[in-house]
Design a protein around this motif. Structure first.
Motif, mmCIF file in Angstrom:
data_model
loop_
_atom_site.group_PDB
_atom_site.id
_atom_site.type_symbol
_atom_site.label_atom_id
_atom_site.label_comp_id
_atom_site.label_asym_id
_atom_site.label_seq_id
_atom_site.Cartn_x
_atom_site.Cartn_y
_atom_site.Cartn_z
ATOM 1 N N SER A 27 -6.786 56.282 88.000
ATOM 2 C CA SER A 27 -5.461 56.824 88.282
ATOM 3 C C SER A 27 -5.144 56.603 89.758
ATOM 4 N N SER A 28 -4.085 55.870 90.025
ATOM 5 C CA SER A 28 -3.643 55.604 91.400
ATOM 6 C C SER A 28 -4.775 55.037 92.255
ATOM 7 N N GLY A 29 -5.540 54.114 91.687
ATOM 8 C CA GLY A 29 -6.605 53.458 92.431
ATOM 9 C C GLY A 29 -7.888 54.253 92.562
ATOM 10 N N ARG A 30 -7.968 55.412 91.937
ATOM 11 C CA ARG A 30 -9.172 56.247 91.987
ATOM 12 C C ARG A 30 -9.768 56.399 90.599
ATOM 13 N N VAL A 31 -11.053 56.693 90.562
ATOM 14 C CA VAL A 31 -11.700 57.082 89.312
ATOM 15 C C VAL A 31 -11.758 58.603 89.308
ATOM 16 N N ASP A 100 -7.708 53.735 75.516
ATOM 17 C CA ASP A 100 -6.596 53.258 76.345
ATOM 18 C C ASP A 100 -7.116 52.423 77.514
ATOM 19 N N ALA A 101 -6.269 51.541 78.013
ATOM 20 C CA ALA A 101 -6.662 50.581 79.053
ATOM 21 C C ALA A 101 -7.181 51.245 80.323
ATOM 22 N N ASP A 102 -6.616 52.361 80.746
ATOM 23 C CA ASP A 102 -7.037 53.007 81.987
ATOM 24 C C ASP A 102 -8.271 53.895 81.828
ATOM 25 N N LEU A 121 -12.012 65.393 90.164
ATOM 26 C CA LEU A 121 -11.206 65.939 89.076
ATOM 27 C C LEU A 121 -9.761 65.526 89.309
ATOM 28 N N ARG A 122 -9.070 65.180 88.252
ATOM 29 C CA ARG A 122 -7.694 64.677 88.368
ATOM 30 C C ARG A 122 -6.769 65.685 89.039
#
Length: 149
Positions: A27-31, A100-102, A121-122
């Motif tokens: 997400s936004s370049g982060r895992v 899903d791809a991400d 954590l997101r």
């Protein structure tokens, strides 16, 4: 500029060993790690969105059991306000390995493992939802009306 609300769903799922179903994703370049979660699609019932997102992100068919709550979060990374409809549920069976791809992987993690993830954590809602679940917070699914059914 027109403001558009972002409705999302998430599901807290605990197995018989006290582990929670989590998603490792980009997400936004982060895992980051999150519950199975995602956006509600147009004309989709919210409970159906929870089932769909869990399947797409983990490969597990799940059955929502309770409504945990509605959570609001303004993401500092993009300034977007998200409205998270969170459910509790049970994993029924793993039906696919295709995600899903991400999504990097689905994991079953203990609460201690999840806490150790810290800034991976997101959002703070990940822990908040688990804590509310562990406190026994739950509402019947019919608190969310779906006039199409």
């Amino acid at each position: 500029m027109t403001w558009t609300p972002h409705a999302t769903v998430a599901v807290v799922i605990e197995d018989a060993h006290g582990r929670f179903l989590m998603v490792e994703e980009r997400s936004s370049g982060r895992v980051v790690f999150n519950q199975p979660a995602g956006h509600v699609e147009e004309d989709e019932a919210i409970i159906d969105a929870a089932r769909r997102e869990a399947l797409e992100e983990t490969g597990w068919e799940i059955e929502p059991e309770h409504f945990l709550g509605l959570y609001t979060y303004k993401a500092p990374s993009n300034g977007v306000t998200y409205y998270r409809f969170c459910f509790t549920g049970k994993a029924r069976k793993r039906v696919t390995e295709e995600l899903d791809a991400d999504i990097i992987a689905a994991h079953w993690l203990s609460l201690e493992d999840i806490r150790r993830l810290g800034d991976k954590l997101r959002s703070p809602l990940v822990i908040k939802c688990i804590e509310d679940y562990r406190k026994g917070r739950c509402y019947p699914l019919d608190v969310i009306a779906n006039p199409q059914t």
